[in-house]
Design a protein around this motif. Structure first.
Motif, PDB file in Angstrom:
ATOM      1  N   GLY A   1      20.134   1.897   1.271  1.00 36.96           N
ATOM      2  CA  GLY A   1      18.693   2.635   2.836  1.00 36.96           C
ATOM      3  C   GLY A   1      17.476   2.430   2.541  1.00 36.96           C
ATOM      4  O   GLY A   1      17.009   2.876   2.998  1.00 36.96           O
ATOM      5  N   ILE A   2      16.728   2.142   1.450  1.00 37.34           N
ATOM      6  CA  ILE A   2      15.329   2.272   0.950  1.00 37.34           C
ATOM      7  C   ILE A   2      15.315   0.668   2.058  1.00 37.34           C
ATOM      8  O   ILE A   2      15.878  -0.767   2.115  1.00 37.34           O
ATOM      9  N   LYS A   3      14.668   0.492   2.907  1.00 41.42           N
ATOM     10  CA  LYS A   3      14.069  -0.257   3.975  1.00 41.42           C
ATOM     11  C   LYS A   3      12.907  -0.917   3.859  1.00 41.42           C
ATOM     12  O   LYS A   3      12.732  -2.569   4.237  1.00 41.42           O
ATOM     13  N   ASP A   4      11.715  -0.094   3.396  1.00 42.91           N
ATOM     14  CA  ASP A   4      10.011  -0.860   3.129  1.00 42.91           C
ATOM     15  C   ASP A   4      10.046  -0.475   1.689  1.00 42.91           C
ATOM     16  O   ASP A   4       9.864   0.840   1.752  1.00 42.91           O
ATOM     17  N   ILE A   5       8.892  -0.802   1.575  1.00 40.91           N
ATOM     18  CA  ILE A   5       8.717  -0.929  -0.502  1.00 40.91           C
ATOM     19  C   ILE A   5       7.441  -1.256  -0.039  1.00 40.91           C
ATOM     20  O   ILE A   5       6.641  -2.559   0.301  1.00 40.91           O
ATOM     21  N   ALA A   6       6.159  -0.562   0.088  1.00 41.09           N
ATOM     22  CA  ALA A   6       5.040  -1.198   0.127  1.00 41.09           C
ATOM     23  C   ALA A   6       4.176  -0.452  -1.088  1.00 41.09           C
ATOM     24  O   ALA A   6       4.591   0.848  -2.047  1.00 41.09           O
ATOM     25  N   LEU A   7       3.119  -0.621  -1.161  1.00 38.43           N
ATOM     26  CA  LEU A   7       1.855  -0.663  -2.373  1.00 38.43           C
ATOM     27  C   LEU A   7       0.308  -0.686  -1.866  1.00 38.43           C
ATOM     28  O   LEU A   7      -0.288  -1.673  -0.959  1.00 38.43           O
ATOM     29  N   THR A   8      -0.067   0.755  -2.158  1.00 39.82           N
ATOM     30  CA  THR A   8      -1.404   1.135  -2.034  1.00 39.82           C
ATOM     31  C   THR A   8      -2.433   0.346  -3.414  1.00 39.82           C
ATOM     32  O   THR A   8      -2.177   0.906  -3.764  1.00 39.82           O
ATOM     33  N   THR A   9      -3.831  -0.284  -3.237  1.00 35.70           N
ATOM     34  CA  THR A   9      -4.561  -0.880  -3.803  1.00 35.70           C
ATOM     35  C   THR A   9      -5.678  -1.086  -3.703  1.00 35.70           C
ATOM     36  O   THR A   9      -5.884  -1.699  -2.728  1.00 35.70           O
ATOM     37  N   ASN A  10      -6.357  -1.360  -4.956  1.00 34.34           N
ATOM     38  CA  ASN A  10      -7.904  -1.956  -4.926  1.00 34.34           C
ATOM     39  C   ASN A  10      -7.362  -3.261  -5.079  1.00 34.34           C
ATOM     40  O   ASN A  10      -8.770  -3.749  -4.696  1.00 34.34           O
TER      41      ASN A  10
ATOM     42  N   ILE B   1       9.398   3.226   0.968  1.00 31.13           N
ATOM     43  CA  ILE B   1       8.620   4.302   0.353  1.00 31.13           C
ATOM     44  C   ILE B   1       7.250   3.585  -0.716  1.00 31.13           C
ATOM     45  O   ILE B   1       7.597   2.189  -0.438  1.00 31.13           O
ATOM     46  N   ARG B   2       6.557   4.336  -0.785  1.00 31.00           N
ATOM     47  CA  ARG B   2       5.229   3.724  -0.981  1.00 31.00           C
ATOM     48  C   ARG B   2       5.373   3.967  -2.543  1.00 31.00           C
ATOM     49  O   ARG B   2       5.129   4.560  -2.481  1.00 31.00           O
ATOM     50  N   ILE B   3       4.155   3.114  -3.575  1.00 31.36           N
ATOM     51  CA  ILE B   3       3.183   3.234  -4.501  1.00 31.36           C
ATOM     52  C   ILE B   3       2.538   3.084  -4.556  1.00 31.36           C
ATOM     53  O   ILE B   3       1.545   2.207  -4.171  1.00 31.36           O
TER      54      ILE B   3
END
Length: 338
Positions: free
Chosen positions: A96-105, A71-73
Motif C-alpha cells: 500500500g505504500i506508493k511513495d517514500i520521500a525525505l526532507t533534509t538539508n 511516507i515522508r521521513i
C-alpha cells in the motif's frame, strides 16, 4: 477491523504519514532551531527515547492498512539517524505504500544518496533558504556556505532521486534571495518551492508582519520571469504551482498563512519521541510509544489509530486566518519535522 480508509470529523481522508526519526540537527536555522536556544548543550533525546526502526515499521504497516499511501521521513536532520537506509528498505516493502520521500538539508547526501535510492527512496525535499553564502550562513546558524548543499543536490540527482527545494521566506531575513534563487534554479532539474514563514514551534519569533505572502513572491518573480498558474498535480497538493511562460521550469508556493489548505489536509505526524500529532501546529500529541512498549497487539493498535484520526477536528491555519493571532503553545519543529 477491516482495511477501509478512515476519515476525520470533517471528512478528510488519512493519506500521508510523516515520521520524524531524530530531533537532532547539524544546523540551527533561525526559524526552526535558533542557536540561542538550541545550542551545543541542548538536551536532545537519548537514543532509548527514540522509536526503533522495528517500532516505526510496525506503526507504518497499521497506517497503510488505514489508507496511508505516502511516507515522508523528517527530523531534525534525518540523515543523522544511523543506518537510515535500512528503515527506508523496510518501509518500501509495506503493501500500500506508493511513495517514500525525505526532507533534509542535504549536507550528508553525497555519502548517502545512492544507498537511500537503492533502498527505495524516491524523492528528497531539500531545504535551502538562500543562494548567496553570507545570507545562508546567517540563516543556518552554523556558518555553513551554500556549496555543501549544492553538492548534496547534485548527489541526489545523480542517484536518480527527484528533487524539490524548499525556501522559507521571512521578511528581514532573506527576501533578497527570492529572485536569485529563481534565477539559479530555473533551468536546473529541480522544482523550487517558496514557503511562507509559519508559526511552528515556540521560539522562532513569528509575527504576521514578517510574512511575505504568496502573491508578493509570485509578483516579484513575474516581473522578471513571467509565470502563470497551473493545476495541482494531485488532490490535496499543498504547493500552488506556477510555470514559466518560456516553457522552462516551474516554481511553487506553500502558503499556509495567507491561503490555508486545512480543508484538504490528509497528514498525520509521528514525532521523534513517539507521539502522534494530527496537525503541524498541535499543542499535544497521542503517546503511541507507550502503547507499543506496553505490548499492544496490532488489532488494538489499528483501532486506536483509526479512532485518533476519526476524532480529528484540526483546522489551525483557518483559525489563525480568522483571528489574525497565533497564541497557542505548539510542538517544536525539531520533534515533528515539516
Amino acid at each position: 477491523m477491516d482495511n477501509t480508509p478512515v476519515r476525520d470529523h470533517f471528512g478528510r481522508l488519512l493519506k500521508d504519514l510523516r515520521i520524524s526519526v531524530i530531533d537532532k540537527c547539524n544546523f540551527r536555522c533561525t526559524y526552526c532551531m535558533p542557536k540561542e536556544i538550541f545550542g551545543h548543550d541542548y538536551p536532545f533525546l537519548p537514543e532509548s527515547e527514540l522509536l526503533s526502526f522495528e517500532e516505526i515499521v510496525r506503526l507504518a504497516r497499521q497506517f497503510a492498512a488505514l489508507g496511508v499511501t505516502k511516507i515522508r521521513i523528517t527530523g531534525g536532520e534525518p540523515l543523522l539517524r544511523k543506518d537510515l537506509h535500512e528503515l527506508i528498505e523496510e518501509l518500501y516493502q509495506i503493501d500500500g505504500i506508493k511513495d517514500i520521500a525525505l526532507t533534509t538539508n542535504a549536507v550528508l547526501l553525497p555519502k548517502q544518496a545512492k544507498k537511500l535510492k537503492a533502498a527505495g527512496l524516491q524523492r528528497v525535499n531539500i531545504s535551502l533558504d538562500g543562494i548567496e553564502d553570507e545570507v545562508f550562513k546567517q540563516i543556518n546558524g552554523r556558518g555553513v556556505g551554500v556549496q555543501p548543499v549544492l553538492k548534496g543536490i547534485e548527489a541526489a540527482i545523480a542517484a536518480g532521486l527527484k528533487v524539490k527545494l524548499n525556501m522559507v521566506v521571512k521578511k528581514g531575513m532573506n527576501e533578497s534571495q527570492i529572485l536569485p534563487m529563481a534565477r539559479y534554479f530555473k533551468d536546473k532539474d529541480v522544482i523550487l518551492r517558496y514557503i511562507e514563514f509559519m508559526d511552528v514551534g515556540n521560539h522562532n519569533g513569528w509575527d504576521m508582519k514578517n510574512v511575505i505572502s504568496k502573491q508578493e513572491i509570485i509578483n516579484k518573480i513575474h516581473t522578471e520571469m513571467p509565470v502563470e498558474a497551473v493545476e495541482p498535480n494531485y488532490e490535496g497538493e499543498v504547493a500552488s504551482r506556477f510555470r514559466y511562460l518560456d516553457g522552462i521550469g516551474e516554481v511553487g508556493v506553500i502558503s499556509s498563512v495567507t491561503d490555508s489548505f486545512c480543508s484538504s489536509c490528509t497528514r498525520i505526524r509521528l514525532s521523534a519521541d513517539g507521539k502522534l500529532y494530527t496537525c503541524l501546529f498541535a499543542s499535544g500529541g497521542y503517546d503511541i510509544k507507550s502503547k507499543l512498549r506496553e505490548g499492544c497487539d496490532d488489532r488494538q493498535l489499528r483501532y486506536d489509530l483509526a479512532r485518533l484520526w476519526g476524532r480529528r477536528k484540526d483546522r489551525y491555519s483557518d483559525e489563525r486566518a480568522e483571528s489574525g493571532k497565533s497564541n497557542r503553545k505548539k510542538i517544536e519543529m525539531s520533534y515533528i519535522g515539516g
